[in-house]
Design a protein around this motif. Structure first.
Motif, PDB file in Angstrom:
ATOM      1  N   LEU A  54       7.657 -15.363 -11.014  1.00 12.16           N
ATOM      2  CA  LEU A  54       6.253 -15.106 -10.676  1.00 12.16           C
ATOM      3  C   LEU A  54       6.092 -13.780  -9.928  1.00 12.16           C
ATOM      4  CD1 LEU A  54       5.004 -18.663  -9.613  1.00 12.16           C
ATOM      5  CD2 LEU A  54       4.379 -17.394 -11.667  1.00 12.16           C
ATOM      6  N   LEU A  55       6.967 -13.533  -8.956  1.00 10.78           N
ATOM      7  CA  LEU A  55       6.919 -12.272  -8.202  1.00 10.78           C
ATOM      8  C   LEU A  55       7.190 -11.087  -9.111  1.00 10.78           C
ATOM      9  CD1 LEU A  55       8.847 -13.436  -5.028  1.00 10.78           C
ATOM     10  CD2 LEU A  55       6.526 -12.511  -5.023  1.00 10.78           C
ATOM     11  N   TYR A  56       8.154 -11.235  -9.999  1.00  8.62           N
ATOM     12  CA  TYR A  56       8.524 -10.153 -10.901  1.00  8.62           C
ATOM     13  C   TYR A  56       7.381  -9.825 -11.865  1.00  8.62           C
ATOM     14  CZ  TYR A  56      10.750  -7.688 -14.752  1.00  8.62           C
ATOM     15  OH  TYR A  56      11.033  -6.781 -15.724  1.00  8.62           O
ATOM     16  N   LEU A  57       6.771 -10.847 -12.443  1.00  2.45           N
ATOM     17  CA  LEU A  57       5.728 -10.631 -13.453  1.00  2.45           C
ATOM     18  C   LEU A  57       4.420 -10.106 -12.877  1.00  2.45           C
ATOM     19  CD1 LEU A  57       6.222 -13.709 -15.815  1.00  2.45           C
ATOM     20  CD2 LEU A  57       6.838 -11.330 -16.263  1.00  2.45           C
ATOM     21  N   PHE A  58       4.086 -10.519 -11.654  1.00  5.18           N
ATOM     22  CA  PHE A  58       2.783 -10.134 -11.094  1.00  5.18           C
ATOM     23  C   PHE A  58       2.871  -9.025 -10.055  1.00  5.18           C
ATOM     24  CE2 PHE A  58       2.195 -14.477 -12.678  1.00  5.18           C
ATOM     25  CZ  PHE A  58       1.137 -14.251 -13.548  1.00  5.18           C
ATOM     26  N   GLY A  59       4.059  -8.402  -9.932  1.00  4.65           N
ATOM     27  CA  GLY A  59       4.259  -7.327  -8.958  1.00  4.65           C
ATOM     28  C   GLY A  59       3.320  -6.158  -9.131  1.00  4.65           C
ATOM     29  N   LYS A  60       3.125  -5.707 -10.374  1.00  4.18           N
ATOM     30  CA  LYS A  60       2.308  -4.510 -10.624  1.00  4.18           C
ATOM     31  C   LYS A  60       0.851  -4.722 -10.211  1.00  4.18           C
ATOM     32  CE  LYS A  60       1.253  -5.458 -15.493  1.00  4.18           C
ATOM     33  NZ  LYS A  60       1.296  -4.918 -16.853  1.00  4.18           N
ATOM     34  N   TYR A  61       0.354  -5.955 -10.311  1.00  3.75           N
ATOM     35  CA  TYR A  61      -1.030  -6.230  -9.939  1.00  3.75           C
ATOM     36  C   TYR A  61      -1.241  -6.119  -8.435  1.00  3.75           C
ATOM     37  CZ  TYR A  61      -1.035  -7.996 -14.698  1.00  3.75           C
ATOM     38  OH  TYR A  61      -0.897  -8.098 -16.057  1.00  3.75           O
ATOM     39  N   ILE A  62      -0.193  -6.427  -7.669  1.00  3.67           N
ATOM     40  CA  ILE A  62      -0.283  -6.311  -6.210  1.00  3.67           C
ATOM     41  C   ILE A  62      -0.415  -4.848  -5.806  1.00  3.67           C
ATOM     42  CG2 ILE A  62       1.008  -6.651  -4.051  1.00  3.67           C
ATOM     43  CD1 ILE A  62       2.070  -9.260  -5.332  1.00  3.67           C
ATOM     44  N   PHE A  63       0.342  -3.965  -6.478  1.00  2.00           N
ATOM     45  CA  PHE A  63       0.237  -2.532  -6.189  1.00  2.00           C
ATOM     46  C   PHE A  63      -1.157  -2.009  -6.525  1.00  2.00           C
ATOM     47  CE2 PHE A  63       4.879  -2.956  -6.950  1.00  2.00           C
ATOM     48  CZ  PHE A  63       5.304  -2.526  -5.707  1.00  2.00           C
ATOM     49  N   THR A  64      -1.691  -2.439  -7.659  1.00  2.00           N
ATOM     50  CA  THR A  64      -3.029  -2.013  -8.090  1.00  2.00           C
ATOM     51  C   THR A  64      -4.099  -2.520  -7.129  1.00  2.00           C
ATOM     52  OG1 THR A  64      -2.282  -2.131 -10.389  1.00  2.00           O
ATOM     53  CG2 THR A  64      -4.653  -2.018 -10.036  1.00  2.00           C
ATOM     54  N   LEU A  65      -3.960  -3.779  -6.722  1.00  2.15           N
ATOM     55  CA  LEU A  65      -4.952  -4.414  -5.847  1.00  2.15           C
ATOM     56  C   LEU A  65      -5.048  -3.723  -4.493  1.00  2.15           C
ATOM     57  CD1 LEU A  65      -6.901  -6.864  -5.534  1.00  2.15           C
ATOM     58  CD2 LEU A  65      -4.965  -8.140  -4.609  1.00  2.15           C
ATOM     59  N   PHE A  66      -3.894  -3.392  -3.918  1.00  2.00           N
ATOM     60  CA  PHE A  66      -3.885  -2.809  -2.573  1.00  2.00           C
ATOM     61  C   PHE A  66      -3.775  -1.286  -2.560  1.00  2.00           C
ATOM     62  CE2 PHE A  66      -2.430  -7.192  -1.883  1.00  2.00           C
ATOM     63  CZ  PHE A  66      -3.326  -7.586  -0.915  1.00  2.00           C
ATOM     64  N   GLY A  67      -3.642  -0.680  -3.727  1.00  3.13           N
ATOM     65  CA  GLY A  67      -3.575   0.776  -3.801  1.00  3.13           C
ATOM     66  C   GLY A  67      -2.340   1.378  -3.153  1.00  3.13           C
ATOM     67  N   ILE A  68      -1.219   0.647  -3.229  1.00  2.00           N
ATOM     68  CA  ILE A  68       0.038   1.122  -2.633  1.00  2.00           C
ATOM     69  C   ILE A  68       0.873   1.784  -3.719  1.00  2.00           C
ATOM     70  CG2 ILE A  68       2.121   0.437  -1.356  1.00  2.00           C
ATOM     71  CD1 ILE A  68       0.569  -2.132  -0.581  1.00  2.00           C
ATOM     72  N   THR A  69       1.450   2.936  -3.410  1.00  2.21           N
ATOM     73  CA  THR A  69       2.335   3.573  -4.389  1.00  2.21           C
ATOM     74  C   THR A  69       3.678   2.847  -4.406  1.00  2.21           C
ATOM     75  OG1 THR A  69       3.295   5.156  -2.833  1.00  2.21           O
ATOM     76  CG2 THR A  69       1.263   5.830  -3.961  1.00  2.21           C
ATOM     77  N   ILE A  70       4.349   2.896  -5.527  1.00  2.00           N
ATOM     78  CA  ILE A  70       5.636   2.219  -5.674  1.00  2.00           C
ATOM     79  C   ILE A  70       6.661   2.776  -4.689  1.00  2.00           C
ATOM     80  CG2 ILE A  70       7.600   1.856  -7.238  1.00  2.00           C
ATOM     81  CD1 ILE A  70       5.641   1.549  -9.509  1.00  2.00           C
ATOM     82  N   ASP A  71       6.655   4.102  -4.491  1.00  2.00           N
ATOM     83  CA  ASP A  71       7.646   4.707  -3.603  1.00  2.00           C
ATOM     84  C   ASP A  71       7.406   4.352  -2.130  1.00  2.00           C
ATOM     85  OD1 ASP A  71       9.262   6.040  -5.537  1.00  2.00           O
ATOM     86  OD2 ASP A  71       7.601   7.430  -5.849  1.00  2.00           O
ATOM     87  N   ALA A  72       6.137   4.253  -1.745  1.00  2.00           N
ATOM     88  CA  ALA A  72       5.820   3.816  -0.370  1.00  2.00           C
ATOM     89  C   ALA A  72       6.296   2.379  -0.167  1.00  2.00           C
ATOM     90  CB  ALA A  72       4.322   3.925  -0.113  1.00  2.00           C
ATOM     91  N   PHE A  73       6.108   1.559  -1.208  1.00  2.00           N
ATOM     92  CA  PHE A  73       6.551   0.172  -1.125  1.00  2.00           C
ATOM     93  C   PHE A  73       8.070   0.086  -1.107  1.00  2.00           C
ATOM     94  CE2 PHE A  73       7.158  -4.231  -2.344  1.00  2.00           C
ATOM     95  CZ  PHE A  73       6.156  -4.864  -1.625  1.00  2.00           C
ATOM     96  N   ARG A  74       8.734   0.987  -1.850  1.00  2.00           N
ATOM     97  CA  ARG A  74      10.202   1.029  -1.827  1.00  2.00           C
ATOM     98  C   ARG A  74      10.704   1.224  -0.404  1.00  2.00           C
ATOM     99  NH1 ARG A  74      10.299   4.030  -7.016  1.00  2.00           N
ATOM    100  NH2 ARG A  74      11.383   2.691  -8.502  1.00  2.00           N
ATOM    101  N   ILE A  75      10.095   2.167   0.310  1.00  2.00           N
ATOM    102  CA  ILE A  75      10.524   2.474   1.685  1.00  2.00           C
ATOM    103  C   ILE A  75      10.298   1.256   2.590  1.00  2.00           C
ATOM    104  CG2 ILE A  75      10.124   3.958   3.697  1.00  2.00           C
ATOM    105  CD1 ILE A  75       9.233   6.142   1.589  1.00  2.00           C
ATOM    106  N   GLY A  76       9.112   0.637   2.462  1.00  2.00           N
ATOM    107  CA  GLY A  76       8.800  -0.527   3.294  1.00  2.00           C
ATOM    108  C   GLY A  76       9.672  -1.728   2.970  1.00  2.00           C
ATOM    109  N   ALA A  77       9.789  -2.042   1.675  1.00  2.00           N
ATOM    110  CA  ALA A  77      10.587  -3.195   1.255  1.00  2.00           C
ATOM    111  C   ALA A  77      12.063  -2.990   1.573  1.00  2.00           C
ATOM    112  CB  ALA A  77      10.404  -3.435  -0.248  1.00  2.00           C
ATOM    113  N   GLY A  78      12.546  -1.760   1.377  1.00  2.00           N
ATOM    114  CA  GLY A  78      13.941  -1.445   1.695  1.00  2.00           C
ATOM    115  C   GLY A  78      14.239  -1.620   3.175  1.00  2.00           C
TER     116      GLY A  78
END
Length: 200
Positions: A54-78
């Motif tokens: 579920l997390l894998y399939l709906f991940g892209k929608y979370i980025f779109t919803l909150f307007g977060i770039t993938i690289d910014a999320f990489r830094i935070g998640a890492g």
């Protein structure tokens, strides 16, 4: 294709840290019979599989919803993953076996012990980074295999407990923590490099 699948499987296995989860599983299932332990192991594996897909399939929608770039999320998640892994590498206790009667399948064994904040972030990133369906299918197969491996490790908890002992489990758990630290550092460095526009 096989090498990509194996690479994804190994990355997920490091994220799930089955031997760290095993030490927590043994603590939390002290009052259970062998049959109950085995049943619990497969329930945890199923919970990990469903949550991860579920997390894998709906991940892209979370980025779109909150307007977060993938690289910014990489830094935070890492960063979150690194902090979690640091505690694992230091051998910090994260569970209490006060109430063995409660159902521990989803909380805490599935979330947050197996699929913790850092793993959630990594799965969201993975989903957002795979736009094509053949990549997604490959990743879902890898998630299934990694979840199955977690189930097998927990299913054999009695054998591992006898074979490794408490100290052996601690050593393996700390080694897994070091691997997760390295994976977290790689995620952070990739995010920083891409965000800064530095060519690899």
């Amino acid at each position: 294709m096989a090498s990509t699948l194996f690479s994804l499987y190994m990355s997920l296995l490091v994220l799930y840290s089955p031997f760290f989860v095993l030490s927590c599983f043994i603590t939390l299932s002290r009052g259970h019979t062998l049959k109950e332990r085995k049943h619990l192991a497969w329930r945890v594996a199923l919970g990990v599989l469903i949550a991860s897909v579920l997390l894998y399939l709906f991940g892209k929608y979370i980025f779109t919803l909150f307007g977060i770039t993938i690289d910014a999320f990489r830094i935070g998640a890492g960063s979150v993953l690194f902090i979690s892994a640091l505690g694992m590498a230091q051998g910090k206790s994260v569970v209490q076996s006060d109430n063995v009667q409660q159902d521990v399948t989803i909380v805490p064994l599935t979330i947050p012990l197996t699929v913790g904040p850092g793993t959630i972030g990594a799965l969201l990133l993975m989903g957002a980074s795979h736009p094509h369906w053949h990549d997604k299918l490959l990743a879902i197969v890898a998630i299934f295999l990694a979840s199955l491996t977690v189930g097998v490790v927990l299913y054999l908890s009695n054998k591992f407990e006898r074979l490794l002992g408490e100290q052996g489990l601690q050593i393996v758990s700390r080694l897994m923590g070091l691997f997760v630290c390295a994976l977290a550092a790689q995620i952070i460095f990739t995010g920083v490099r891409n965000y800064m526009g530095i060519s690899g």
